[in-house]
Scaffold this motif. Structure first.
Motif, PDB file in Angstrom:
ATOM      1  N   LYS A  81    -105.707 -20.203  35.525  1.00 51.77           N
ATOM      2  CA  LYS A  81    -105.236 -20.448  36.878  1.00 51.77           C
ATOM      3  C   LYS A  81    -103.708 -20.501  36.895  1.00 51.77           C
ATOM      4  CE  LYS A  81    -105.182 -24.325  39.907  1.00 51.77           C
ATOM      5  NZ  LYS A  81    -105.633 -25.664  40.094  1.00 51.77           N
ATOM      6  N   SER A  82    -103.086 -19.718  37.804  1.00 52.61           N
ATOM      7  CA  SER A  82    -101.627 -19.792  37.911  1.00 52.61           C
ATOM      8  C   SER A  82    -101.280 -20.935  38.857  1.00 52.61           C
ATOM      9  CB  SER A  82    -101.057 -18.473  38.418  1.00 52.61           C
ATOM     10  OG  SER A  82    -101.266 -18.346  39.788  1.00 52.61           O
ATOM     11  N   GLU A  83    -100.417 -21.799  38.374  1.00 49.15           N
ATOM     12  CA  GLU A  83    -100.081 -23.009  39.111  1.00 49.15           C
ATOM     13  C   GLU A  83     -98.630 -22.926  39.554  1.00 49.15           C
ATOM     14  OE1 GLU A  83     -99.521 -27.559  37.753  1.00 49.15           O
ATOM     15  OE2 GLU A  83    -101.325 -26.546  37.055  1.00 49.15           O
ATOM     16  N   ASN A  84     -98.391 -22.926  40.864  1.00 47.60           N
ATOM     17  CA  ASN A  84     -97.036 -22.895  41.386  1.00 47.60           C
ATOM     18  C   ASN A  84     -96.706 -24.253  41.980  1.00 47.60           C
ATOM     19  OD1 ASN A  84     -96.833 -20.230  40.700  1.00 47.60           O
ATOM     20  ND2 ASN A  84     -97.301 -19.471  42.727  1.00 47.60           N
ATOM     21  N   ARG A  85     -95.687 -24.897  41.437  1.00 46.02           N
ATOM     22  CA  ARG A  85     -95.260 -26.191  41.949  1.00 46.02           C
ATOM     23  C   ARG A  85     -93.853 -26.042  42.505  1.00 46.02           C
ATOM     24  NH1 ARG A  85     -93.824 -31.548  38.754  1.00 46.02           N
ATOM     25  NH2 ARG A  85     -92.074 -30.202  38.388  1.00 46.02           N
ATOM     26  N   LEU A  86     -93.705 -26.267  43.796  1.00 46.02           N
ATOM     27  CA  LEU A  86     -92.432 -26.093  44.485  1.00 46.02           C
ATOM     28  C   LEU A  86     -91.429 -27.152  44.052  1.00 46.02           C
ATOM     29  CD1 LEU A  86     -91.093 -24.384  46.733  1.00 46.02           C
ATOM     30  CD2 LEU A  86     -91.819 -26.146  48.327  1.00 46.02           C
ATOM     31  N   ILE A  87     -90.205 -26.714  43.751  1.00 53.07           N
ATOM     32  CA  ILE A  87     -89.122 -27.622  43.391  1.00 53.07           C
ATOM     33  C   ILE A  87     -88.224 -27.836  44.604  1.00 53.07           C
ATOM     34  CG2 ILE A  87     -87.126 -27.997  41.909  1.00 53.07           C
ATOM     35  CD1 ILE A  87     -88.499 -26.109  39.882  1.00 53.07           C
ATOM     36  N   SER A  88     -87.767 -26.727  45.193  1.00 58.24           N
ATOM     37  CA  SER A  88     -86.873 -26.800  46.342  1.00 58.24           C
ATOM     38  C   SER A  88     -87.039 -25.555  47.195  1.00 58.24           C
ATOM     39  CB  SER A  88     -85.422 -26.921  45.861  1.00 58.24           C
ATOM     40  OG  SER A  88     -84.551 -26.992  46.953  1.00 58.24           O
ATOM     41  N   GLN A  89     -86.770 -25.697  48.488  1.00 57.30           N
ATOM     42  CA  GLN A  89     -86.927 -24.586  49.418  1.00 57.30           C
ATOM     43  C   GLN A  89     -85.712 -24.523  50.330  1.00 57.30           C
ATOM     44  OE1 GLN A  89     -90.563 -24.870  51.574  1.00 57.30           O
ATOM     45  NE2 GLN A  89     -90.430 -22.807  52.369  1.00 57.30           N
ATOM     46  N   ASN A  90     -85.286 -23.315  50.673  1.00 53.02           N
ATOM     47  CA  ASN A  90     -84.149 -23.100  51.562  1.00 53.02           C
ATOM     48  C   ASN A  90     -84.690 -22.752  52.949  1.00 53.02           C
ATOM     49  OD1 ASN A  90     -81.704 -22.531  52.711  1.00 53.02           O
ATOM     50  ND2 ASN A  90     -81.184 -20.857  51.340  1.00 53.02           N
ATOM     51  N   LYS A  91     -85.016 -23.771  53.744  1.00 51.91           N
ATOM     52  CA  LYS A  91     -85.611 -23.552  55.066  1.00 51.91           C
ATOM     53  C   LYS A  91     -84.621 -22.913  56.030  1.00 51.91           C
ATOM     54  CE  LYS A  91     -88.866 -27.342  54.691  1.00 51.91           C
ATOM     55  NZ  LYS A  91     -89.276 -28.640  55.215  1.00 51.91           N
ATOM     56  N   LYS A  92     -83.353 -23.172  55.822  1.00 52.36           N
ATOM     57  CA  LYS A  92     -82.336 -22.638  56.715  1.00 52.36           C
ATOM     58  C   LYS A  92     -82.226 -21.112  56.626  1.00 52.36           C
ATOM     59  CE  LYS A  92     -78.024 -24.040  58.578  1.00 52.36           C
ATOM     60  NZ  LYS A  92     -77.350 -25.268  58.841  1.00 52.36           N
ATOM     61  N   ALA A  93     -82.616 -20.545  55.500  1.00 53.90           N
ATOM     62  CA  ALA A  93     -82.542 -19.090  55.330  1.00 53.90           C
ATOM     63  C   ALA A  93     -83.431 -18.373  56.341  1.00 53.90           C
ATOM     64  CB  ALA A  93     -82.951 -18.702  53.914  1.00 53.90           C
ATOM     65  N   TYR A  94     -84.599 -18.943  56.646  1.00 56.69           N
ATOM     66  CA  TYR A  94     -85.501 -18.317  57.608  1.00 56.69           C
ATOM     67  C   TYR A  94     -84.937 -18.395  59.025  1.00 56.69           C
ATOM     68  CZ  TYR A  94     -88.949 -18.205  53.895  1.00 56.69           C
ATOM     69  OH  TYR A  94     -89.606 -17.947  52.714  1.00 56.69           O
ATOM     70  N   HIS A  95     -84.111 -19.407  59.285  1.00 54.78           N
ATOM     71  CA  HIS A  95     -83.500 -19.562  60.599  1.00 54.78           C
ATOM     72  C   HIS A  95     -82.278 -18.655  60.752  1.00 54.78           C
ATOM     73  CE1 HIS A  95     -82.231 -21.461  64.289  1.00 54.78           C
ATOM     74  NE2 HIS A  95     -81.048 -21.703  63.762  1.00 54.78           N
ATOM     75  N   GLU A  96     -81.521 -18.471  59.681  1.00 55.86           N
ATOM     76  CA  GLU A  96     -80.260 -17.735  59.741  1.00 55.86           C
ATOM     77  C   GLU A  96     -80.416 -16.224  59.533  1.00 55.86           C
ATOM     78  OE1 GLU A  96     -77.138 -19.030  60.211  1.00 55.86           O
ATOM     79  OE2 GLU A  96     -77.961 -21.034  60.506  1.00 55.86           O
ATOM     80  N   TYR A  97     -81.516 -15.772  58.900  1.00 55.62           N
ATOM     81  CA  TYR A  97     -81.644 -14.366  58.521  1.00 55.62           C
ATOM     82  C   TYR A  97     -83.015 -13.793  58.869  1.00 55.62           C
ATOM     83  CZ  TYR A  97     -77.698 -15.589  55.499  1.00 55.62           C
ATOM     84  OH  TYR A  97     -76.502 -16.029  55.017  1.00 55.62           O
TER      85      TYR A  97
END
Length: 152
Positions: free
Chosen positions: A2-18
């Motif tokens: 099973k591939s396990e992806n654990r989020l460390i950090s996300q750039n939410k502003k990128a979706y708003h700006e671009y």
């Protein structure tokens, strides 16, 4: 396995700006204490950006807090880190960035099994009216969901 992806950090502003055109998955070259600090979730992508220099891609401005037990092995928190991409991907990104209005932005950083991976995107900047339209659409969708939830 099973591939396990654990989020460390996300750039939410990128979706708003671009406008996100295309995404790539890149490895990142880190020291041992930086990986330990990331396991604790101490990483920030807010003001980071991707730069292609020569034949390599680098992330600059990403803040990785120093590891508390790292003493002399801790490096500069905002140092330039090399991204691990194929030559074809780097050439493709370089060609796209040379066009007017395109840039490369980091979206999120996460663990894929035991490796630290970074999702980067080829993006085009939004104008102010595009941002307003996106906010209006999001508000409208939220109101529709609220109405639907009240009726059931």
């Amino acid at each position: 396995m099973k591939s396990e992806n654990r989020l460390i950090s996300q750039n939410k502003k990128a979706y708003h700006e671009y406008f996100i055109e295309e995404t790539f998955q890149a490895g990142i070259s880190l020291s041992g204490t930086e990986v330990k600090s990331m396991r604790a979730g101490r990483c920030n992508l807010k003001e980071s950006f991707i730069k292609i220099d020569g034949g390599s891609a680098f992330i600059e401005g990403m803040h990785v807090s120093p590891y508390s037990h790292g003493n002399i092995h801790n490096l500069d928190p905002v140092r330039r880190r090399r991204l691990l991409l194929n030559r074809r991907e780097i050439n493709r990104l370089r060609a796209a960035v040379s066009q007017e209005g395109y840039t490369i932005v980091p979206l999120k950083i996460y663990f894929n099994r035991c490796y630290v991976k970074l999702d980067i995107a080829l993006a085009k900047g939004k104008k102010i009216y595009d941002k307003r339209e996106a906010i209006a659409k999001k508000t409208q969708d939220r109101n529709i969901q609220r109405e639907f939830a009240q009726r059931t």
